[in-house]
Design a protein around this motif. Structure first.
Motif, PDB file in Angstrom:
ATOM      1  N   THR A 179       0.782  -1.232   0.080  1.00 39.79           N
ATOM      2  CA  THR A 179      -0.121  -0.112  -0.089  1.00 39.79           C
ATOM      3  C   THR A 179       1.093   1.126   0.050  1.00 39.79           C
ATOM      4  O   THR A 179       0.519   1.986  -0.697  1.00 39.79           O
ATOM      5  N   MET A 180       1.970   1.277   0.731  1.00 41.29           N
ATOM      6  CA  MET A 180       2.718   2.480   0.531  1.00 41.29           C
ATOM      7  C   MET A 180       3.587   2.894  -0.630  1.00 41.29           C
ATOM      8  O   MET A 180       3.578   3.722  -0.991  1.00 41.29           O
ATOM      9  N   TRP A 181       3.927   1.765  -1.130  1.00 47.15           N
ATOM     10  CA  TRP A 181       4.539   1.727  -2.329  1.00 47.15           C
ATOM     11  C   TRP A 181       3.582   2.444  -3.529  1.00 47.15           C
ATOM     12  O   TRP A 181       4.029   3.155  -4.176  1.00 47.15           O
ATOM     13  N   VAL A 182       2.291   1.865  -3.448  1.00 51.61           N
ATOM     14  CA  VAL A 182       1.336   2.450  -4.320  1.00 51.61           C
ATOM     15  C   VAL A 182       1.226   3.709  -4.091  1.00 51.61           C
ATOM     16  O   VAL A 182       1.111   4.677  -4.935  1.00 51.61           O
ATOM     17  N   ILE A 183       1.020   4.371  -2.787  1.00 45.90           N
ATOM     18  CA  ILE A 183       0.803   5.589  -2.453  1.00 45.90           C
ATOM     19  C   ILE A 183       2.353   6.716  -3.209  1.00 45.90           C
ATOM     20  O   ILE A 183       1.952   7.538  -3.641  1.00 45.90           O
ATOM     21  N   LEU A 184       3.305   5.987  -2.767  1.00 42.95           N
ATOM     22  CA  LEU A 184       4.479   6.804  -3.111  1.00 42.95           C
ATOM     23  C   LEU A 184       4.522   6.756  -4.805  1.00 42.95           C
ATOM     24  O   LEU A 184       5.075   7.890  -5.161  1.00 42.95           O
ATOM     25  N   ALA A 185       4.145   5.599  -5.522  1.00 43.60           N
ATOM     26  CA  ALA A 185       4.216   5.851  -6.725  1.00 43.60           C
ATOM     27  C   ALA A 185       3.298   6.919  -7.247  1.00 43.60           C
ATOM     28  O   ALA A 185       3.719   7.645  -8.244  1.00 43.60           O
ATOM     29  N   ALA A 186       2.012   7.059  -6.813  1.00 48.48           N
ATOM     30  CA  ALA A 186       1.395   8.110  -7.192  1.00 48.48           C
ATOM     31  C   ALA A 186       2.042   9.481  -6.799  1.00 48.48           C
ATOM     32  O   ALA A 186       1.451  10.479  -7.898  1.00 48.48           O
ATOM     33  N   ILE A 187       2.402   9.579  -5.645  1.00 45.48           N
ATOM     34  CA  ILE A 187       3.039  10.859  -5.228  1.00 45.48           C
ATOM     35  C   ILE A 187       4.062  11.155  -6.231  1.00 45.48           C
ATOM     36  O   ILE A 187       4.239  12.480  -6.769  1.00 45.48           O
ATOM     37  N   HIS A 218       1.854  17.079   2.068  1.00 48.62           N
ATOM     38  CA  HIS A 218       2.397  15.294   2.160  1.00 48.62           C
ATOM     39  C   HIS A 218       3.422  15.304   3.390  1.00 48.62           C
ATOM     40  O   HIS A 218       3.210  14.085   3.976  1.00 48.62           O
ATOM     41  N   LEU A 219       4.013  16.181   3.755  1.00 50.80           N
ATOM     42  CA  LEU A 219       4.855  15.932   4.816  1.00 50.80           C
ATOM     43  C   LEU A 219       4.236  15.939   6.207  1.00 50.80           C
ATOM     44  O   LEU A 219       4.556  15.488   7.054  1.00 50.80           O
ATOM     45  N   LEU A 220       3.277  16.828   6.276  1.00 49.89           N
ATOM     46  CA  LEU A 220       2.267  16.872   7.446  1.00 49.89           C
ATOM     47  C   LEU A 220       1.669  15.318   7.591  1.00 49.89           C
ATOM     48  O   LEU A 220       1.462  14.753   8.896  1.00 49.89           O
ATOM     49  N   GLY A 221       1.394  14.734   6.524  1.00 54.46           N
ATOM     50  CA  GLY A 221       0.713  13.333   6.844  1.00 54.46           C
ATOM     51  C   GLY A 221       2.052  12.609   7.287  1.00 54.46           C
ATOM     52  O   GLY A 221       1.511  11.622   8.053  1.00 54.46           O
ATOM     53  N   GLY A 222       3.197  12.757   7.037  1.00 56.66           N
ATOM     54  CA  GLY A 222       4.264  11.920   7.673  1.00 56.66           C
ATOM     55  C   GLY A 222       4.264  12.349   8.886  1.00 56.66           C
ATOM     56  O   GLY A 222       4.786  11.354  10.091  1.00 56.66           O
ATOM     57  N   ILE A 223       4.300  13.472   9.553  1.00 59.86           N
ATOM     58  CA  ILE A 223       4.445  14.165  10.716  1.00 59.86           C
ATOM     59  C   ILE A 223       3.235  13.412  11.705  1.00 59.86           C
ATOM     60  O   ILE A 223       3.403  12.989  12.602  1.00 59.86           O
ATOM     61  N   VAL A 224       2.040  13.202  10.970  1.00 62.77           N
ATOM     62  CA  VAL A 224       1.030  12.610  11.792  1.00 62.77           C
ATOM     63  C   VAL A 224       1.330  10.992  12.109  1.00 62.77           C
ATOM     64  O   VAL A 224       1.169  10.859  13.157  1.00 62.77           O
ATOM     65  N   ALA A 225       1.829  10.576  11.259  1.00 60.91           N
ATOM     66  CA  ALA A 225       2.339   9.307  11.297  1.00 60.91           C
ATOM     67  C   ALA A 225       3.286   8.898  12.290  1.00 60.91           C
ATOM     68  O   ALA A 225       3.617   7.948  13.110  1.00 60.91           O
ATOM     69  N   LEU A 226       4.479   9.908  12.327  1.00 63.39           N
ATOM     70  CA  LEU A 226       5.367  10.050  13.063  1.00 63.39           C
ATOM     71  C   LEU A 226       4.816  10.188  14.695  1.00 63.39           C
ATOM     72  O   LEU A 226       5.144   9.440  15.416  1.00 63.39           O
ATOM     73  N   GLY A 227       3.890  10.962  14.728  1.00 61.70           N
ATOM     74  CA  GLY A 227       3.138  11.047  16.033  1.00 61.70           C
ATOM     75  C   GLY A 227       2.562   9.884  16.483  1.00 61.70           C
ATOM     76  O   GLY A 227       2.581   9.678  17.758  1.00 61.70           O
TER      77      GLY A 227
END
Length: 227
Positions: free
Chosen positions: A54-62, A171-180
């Motif tokens: 799932t993550m690879w699919v999301i990253l490919a789209a981004i 998109h980085l905010l999404g990563g910040i939420v995941a880090l939290g």
């Protein structure tokens, strides 16, 4: 006659208990393959591959989206309305912050692999702080652009400045939420199953974070050098 009827009932009971269909027994299984809900639950266990794919699919789209935007930037850069823009000093700071955060994220991931939970939590929290610092520095960079008289709707070059930094920031905010979420998980008392999930989630978030890092470096160099 009575004997015949009685014998027939006995045979039917025997047939029901023998080769005929049966209802699920106390163990949840029988001859017709029925299973109780517990077996179905075990079939839907945590799947690491699902998270990774799932993550690879999301990253490919981004990545495809940023490739398309970068291509448009390069094509339009030769137009008559294109005007040069001085790179805000805060964007240099934000670039340094996200590069350092990528290193701290990798250190946290390796610490978890080594079962050093406290060190993992510290490096993960530091990565989170650096990510927040990156977003804040980007906002100050926008303020510097406005001070220069550069606005989103000014001309194509200024529009791309805000578009690139804004979309990447979201998109980085999404990563910040995941880090939290990972930091919160690190504070909980983990069992074996939770530990496995935390390790997989850390790998997935780490991959996302490194890609966001690489995308920002590309965007920064594109805005800096391709004027």
């Amino acid at each position: 006659m009575a004997t015949t009827v009685t014998g027939t009932r006995a045979e039917r009971k025997k047939g029901l208990g023998g080769g005929g269909p049966r209802f699920p027994g106390p163990n949840g299984k029988n001859g017709n393959g029925w299973k109780k809900s517990g077996d179905e639950g075990r079939g839907r266990r945590f799947s690491p591959d699902t998270y990774r794919i799932t993550m690879w699919v999301i990253l490919a789209a981004i990545i495809m989206m940023f490739v398309a935007l970068s291509s448009a930037y390069i094509v339009l850069s030769g137009g008559d309305r294109w005007q040069p823009i001085r790179m805000p000093g805060m964007f240099f700071l934000s670039t340094g912050l996200i590069l350092v955060s990528s290193a701290t994220m990798e250190t946290a991931r390796r610490s978890l692999k080594q079962a050093a939970d406290r060190r993992y939590a510290r490096w993960l929290a530091l990565t989170l702080l650096l990510g927040v610092g990156f977003v804040v520095s980007q906002l100050f960079g926008w303020r510097q652009l406005v001070t220069q008289g550069v606005y989103f709707s000014g001309h194509p070059h200024s529009s791309f400045f805000f578009l690139f930094t804004g979309i990447h920031g979201v998109h980085l905010l999404g990563g910040i939420v995941a880090l939290g979420d990972l930091v919160a998980r690190g504070l909980r008392k983990a069992n074996e199953a939770a530990g496995e999930k935390k390790e997989v989630l850390t790998d997935v978030v780490s991959l996302y974070w490194h890609v966001m890092d690489g995308l920002w470096v590309w965007l920064f160099l594109l805005l800096l050098l391709w004027r």
